[in-house]
Design a protein around this motif. Structure first.
Motif, PDB file in Angstrom:
ATOM      1  N   GLN A   1      33.265  48.249  24.954  1.00 31.90           N
ATOM      2  CA  GLN A   1      33.961  47.298  24.397  1.00 31.90           C
ATOM      3  C   GLN A   1      35.645  47.435  24.382  1.00 31.90           C
ATOM      4  O   GLN A   1      36.689  46.824  24.217  1.00 31.90           O
ATOM      5  CB  GLN A   1      33.864  47.050  22.777  1.00 31.90           C
ATOM      6  CG  GLN A   1      32.652  46.199  22.451  1.00 31.90           C
ATOM      7  CD  GLN A   1      32.555  46.170  20.922  1.00 31.90           C
ATOM      8  OE1 GLN A   1      33.679  45.685  20.374  1.00 31.90           O
ATOM      9  NE2 GLN A   1      31.255  46.403  20.384  1.00 31.90           N
TER      10      GLN A   1
ATOM     11  N   PRO B   1      37.278  43.931  25.176  1.00 29.91           N
ATOM     12  CA  PRO B   1      36.836  43.352  23.940  1.00 29.91           C
ATOM     13  C   PRO B   1      36.196  42.257  24.023  1.00 29.91           C
ATOM     14  O   PRO B   1      35.802  42.058  22.752  1.00 29.91           O
ATOM     15  CB  PRO B   1      38.467  43.441  23.364  1.00 29.91           C
ATOM     16  CG  PRO B   1      39.435  44.056  24.359  1.00 29.91           C
ATOM     17  CD  PRO B   1      38.938  44.222  25.652  1.00 29.91           C
ATOM     18  N   MET B   2      36.289  41.445  24.937  1.00 30.64           N
ATOM     19  CA  MET B   2      35.388  40.081  24.865  1.00 30.64           C
ATOM     20  C   MET B   2      34.044  40.549  25.386  1.00 30.64           C
ATOM     21  O   MET B   2      33.244  39.522  24.977  1.00 30.64           O
ATOM     22  CB  MET B   2      35.935  39.258  26.091  1.00 30.64           C
ATOM     23  CG  MET B   2      37.182  38.384  25.743  1.00 30.64           C
ATOM     24  SD  MET B   2      36.767  37.230  24.150  1.00 30.64           S
ATOM     25  CE  MET B   2      36.000  35.664  25.026  1.00 30.64           C
TER      26      MET B   2
ATOM     27  N   ILE C   1      44.670  49.475  36.089  1.00 26.21           N
ATOM     28  CA  ILE C   1      44.513  48.544  35.304  1.00 26.21           C
ATOM     29  C   ILE C   1      43.277  48.061  35.077  1.00 26.21           C
ATOM     30  O   ILE C   1      42.304  48.337  36.150  1.00 26.21           O
ATOM     31  CB  ILE C   1      45.469  47.607  35.252  1.00 26.21           C
ATOM     32  CG1 ILE C   1      45.191  46.626  36.704  1.00 26.21           C
ATOM     33  CG2 ILE C   1      46.862  47.971  35.211  1.00 26.21           C
ATOM     34  CD1 ILE C   1      46.000  45.157  36.826  1.00 26.21           C
ATOM     35  N   THR C   2      42.766  47.552  34.142  1.00 31.27           N
ATOM     36  CA  THR C   2      41.315  46.888  33.975  1.00 31.27           C
ATOM     37  C   THR C   2      41.654  45.378  33.727  1.00 31.27           C
ATOM     38  O   THR C   2      42.415  45.202  32.770  1.00 31.27           O
ATOM     39  CB  THR C   2      40.447  47.396  32.734  1.00 31.27           C
ATOM     40  OG1 THR C   2      40.565  49.011  33.039  1.00 31.27           O
ATOM     41  CG2 THR C   2      39.175  46.872  32.826  1.00 31.27           C
ATOM     42  N   ILE C   3      41.098  44.548  34.656  1.00 32.19           N
ATOM     43  CA  ILE C   3      41.011  43.072  34.491  1.00 32.19           C
ATOM     44  C   ILE C   3      39.800  42.437  34.005  1.00 32.19           C
ATOM     45  O   ILE C   3      38.913  42.800  34.494  1.00 32.19           O
ATOM     46  CB  ILE C   3      41.825  42.529  35.756  1.00 32.19           C
ATOM     47  CG1 ILE C   3      42.671  43.206  36.159  1.00 32.19           C
ATOM     48  CG2 ILE C   3      41.972  41.152  35.367  1.00 32.19           C
ATOM     49  CD1 ILE C   3      43.315  42.621  37.595  1.00 32.19           C
ATOM     50  N   HIS C   4      39.884  41.655  33.151  1.00 35.90           N
ATOM     51  CA  HIS C   4      38.570  40.932  33.070  1.00 35.90           C
ATOM     52  C   HIS C   4      38.970  39.329  32.975  1.00 35.90           C
ATOM     53  O   HIS C   4      40.108  38.760  33.305  1.00 35.90           O
ATOM     54  CB  HIS C   4      37.864  41.064  31.637  1.00 35.90           C
ATOM     55  CG  HIS C   4      38.969  41.699  30.339  1.00 35.90           C
ATOM     56  ND1 HIS C   4      39.288  40.978  29.446  1.00 35.90           N
ATOM     57  CD2 HIS C   4      39.174  42.918  30.412  1.00 35.90           C
ATOM     58  CE1 HIS C   4      40.251  41.801  28.799  1.00 35.90           C
ATOM     59  NE2 HIS C   4      39.931  42.962  29.306  1.00 35.90           N
ATOM     60  N   GLN C   5      37.971  38.384  32.890  1.00 28.53           N
ATOM     61  CA  GLN C   5      37.942  37.102  33.207  1.00 28.53           C
ATOM     62  C   GLN C   5      37.998  37.015  34.692  1.00 28.53           C
ATOM     63  O   GLN C   5      38.955  37.244  35.462  1.00 28.53           O
ATOM     64  CB  GLN C   5      39.326  36.409  32.431  1.00 28.53           C
ATOM     65  CG  GLN C   5      39.440  36.584  31.094  1.00 28.53           C
ATOM     66  CD  GLN C   5      38.306  35.673  30.370  1.00 28.53           C
ATOM     67  OE1 GLN C   5      37.673  34.489  30.827  1.00 28.53           O
ATOM     68  NE2 GLN C   5      38.047  35.943  28.976  1.00 28.53           N
TER      69      GLN C   5
ATOM     70  N   LEU D   1      38.458  34.555  37.002  1.00 28.48           N
ATOM     71  CA  LEU D   1      39.473  33.984  37.640  1.00 28.48           C
ATOM     72  C   LEU D   1      40.889  34.748  37.772  1.00 28.48           C
ATOM     73  O   LEU D   1      41.282  34.780  38.788  1.00 28.48           O
ATOM     74  CB  LEU D   1      39.749  32.528  37.147  1.00 28.48           C
ATOM     75  CG  LEU D   1      38.457  31.526  37.279  1.00 28.48           C
ATOM     76  CD1 LEU D   1      38.972  30.030  36.884  1.00 28.48           C
ATOM     77  CD2 LEU D   1      38.167  31.560  38.750  1.00 28.48           C
ATOM     78  N   ALA D   2      40.864  35.258  36.601  1.00 27.11           N
ATOM     79  CA  ALA D   2      42.124  36.210  36.597  1.00 27.11           C
ATOM     80  C   ALA D   2      42.182  37.533  37.456  1.00 27.11           C
ATOM     81  O   ALA D   2      43.196  37.892  38.200  1.00 27.11           O
ATOM     82  CB  ALA D   2      42.549  36.628  35.209  1.00 27.11           C
TER      83      ALA D   2
ATOM     84  N   GLU E   1      42.620  36.018  41.125  1.00 24.93           N
ATOM     85  CA  GLU E   1      44.150  35.802  41.332  1.00 24.93           C
ATOM     86  C   GLU E   1      45.040  36.972  41.806  1.00 24.93           C
ATOM     87  O   GLU E   1      45.568  37.085  42.431  1.00 24.93           O
ATOM     88  CB  GLU E   1      44.845  34.843  40.018  1.00 24.93           C
ATOM     89  CG  GLU E   1      44.356  33.653  39.898  1.00 24.93           C
ATOM     90  CD  GLU E   1      45.055  32.648  40.806  1.00 24.93           C
ATOM     91  OE1 GLU E   1      45.978  32.556  41.379  1.00 24.93           O
ATOM     92  OE2 GLU E   1      44.582  31.112  40.611  1.00 24.93           O
ATOM     93  N   TYR E   2      44.297  38.042  40.782  1.00 25.77           N
ATOM     94  CA  TYR E   2      45.197  39.242  41.106  1.00 25.77           C
ATOM     95  C   TYR E   2      44.887  40.080  42.612  1.00 25.77           C
ATOM     96  O   TYR E   2      45.812  40.494  43.374  1.00 25.77           O
ATOM     97  CB  TYR E   2      44.721  40.408  40.053  1.00 25.77           C
ATOM     98  CG  TYR E   2      45.106  41.668  40.298  1.00 25.77           C
ATOM     99  CD1 TYR E   2      46.857  42.122  39.941  1.00 25.77           C
ATOM    100  CD2 TYR E   2      44.628  42.790  40.830  1.00 25.77           C
ATOM    101  CE1 TYR E   2      47.311  43.279  40.090  1.00 25.77           C
ATOM    102  CE2 TYR E   2      45.156  44.032  41.102  1.00 25.77           C
ATOM    103  CZ  TYR E   2      46.446  44.317  40.783  1.00 25.77           C
ATOM    104  OH  TYR E   2      47.151  45.483  41.036  1.00 25.77           O
TER     105      TYR E   2
END
Lengths: 210, 210
Positions: free
Chosen positions: B51, B55-56, B67-71, B73-74, B77-78
């Protein structure tokens, strides 16, 4: 680049339509609105003409540069690529990732669950709770994320790919979300948010105008 | 640019995780997988550690470049912005809009409605119908859109921002969707789809391996 004014198919109360209206306003793009009433006539989005335009039978859809784009975030990315000034995404790829992550969380993680077509499948007495659950679970995450990304607005101090919260329609208590609430307040006073507000659209019913 | 290998938090059967695995494979990015079992231990996505990361409470999440990316499609794109070769989005902004529109339709219009957390809120006997309705309504639109955008793949002849259909989990008859079906067949034989397939992941249970 433009052959005639862009046409936005929009519903005053649709938060995805509002998102696109804000982007158009921030970029100073002049456009015509064609209102699609999602309730009247059994839902004008189901008409044959509109389905040909957007087979998903949803607003918004934008006719621009000879094409029709639907899906609010795809529209905004297109506007950003073809009309880059003023920009809606930060320059730094990491910050851009944050903006897209937040946008996708809202547009993909919260809003789809409150769409009219989805709510209709839920028994009437549970619809409000259903919508509230989706918002609360999304907002719990969003509040936590914004605490590390936000400045004046969602990511740093620039207004980015605009997010709009129609939580007030579903009567969600926002006390547990101080970051969300204060960013929202700061956004709502901006001109681009004021002129595009649901209470100020060509199709806003008189009793809801402000 | 990279400080250590990227880490993908993934679940073998999650179609959003699969989408990111495909993007990583197409771009030849080496990464480590940390499996998050969405069912075991009451759902490992609910652990405190995870979490803090997302957090989702959803997979995928990608730790990359600090960094940490979620989603999904985001994330894609990154990757596209920071590792542009080979590209996953066409060069022409109008075609890019089509790719994003199709991706958003799937990731925002179909998948959120079949998420485990959403299905749990639907009475058990209606869960399959609920999931099928979401897929059918999305596929009806997608089939129509693809008929005007597709070449070999979804938009023209380049593999773009990958879309993956887990419709077989919900037993949807794909006869009415010849365009979707044939593109899907052409994608599934590509190496990037083969090596990242749910039946070939570190966390795929033995009985589902192939």
């Amino acid at each position: 680049m433009q052959a005639g004014k862009p046409i936005l198919y929009s519903y005053f109360r649709s938060s995805c339509s509002w998102r696109v209206r804000i982007a158009l306003a921030l970029k100073g793009i002049d456009y015509e609105t064609v209102p699609i009433n999602l309730i009247k006539d059994g839902g004008q989005q189901f008409s044959k003409d509109f389905q040909a335009l957007n087979p998903m039978k949803q607003v918004p859809a934008l006719k621009i540069d000879g094409i029709t784009i639907h899906q609010s975030l795809a529209i905004i990315e297109y506007l950003e690529e073809t009309r880059p000034t003023p920009r809606l995404l930060p320059q730094d790829p990491k910050k851009r990732a944050s903006v897209r992550m937040i946008s996708d969380l809202i547009a993909g993680g919260i809003q789809p669950l409150q769409n009219l077509s989805v709510l209709k499948q839920v028994e009437e007495e549970f619809q409000l709770t259903w919508a509230q659950n989706a918002i609360i679970s999304g907002f719990n995450a969003l509040e936590q994320i914004l605490q590390s990304t936000a400045g004046t607005y969602c990511v740093g101090d620039e207004v980015s790919c605009p997010q709009v919260f129609l939580y007030y329609r579903f009567k969600v208590d926002c006390t547990p979300y101080p970051t969300i609430s204060s960013i929202n307040k700061r956004l709502l006073v901006l001109e681009a948010f004021q002129v595009t507000h649901p209470c100020r659209q060509p199709d806003t019913p008189t009793e809801l105008r402000a």
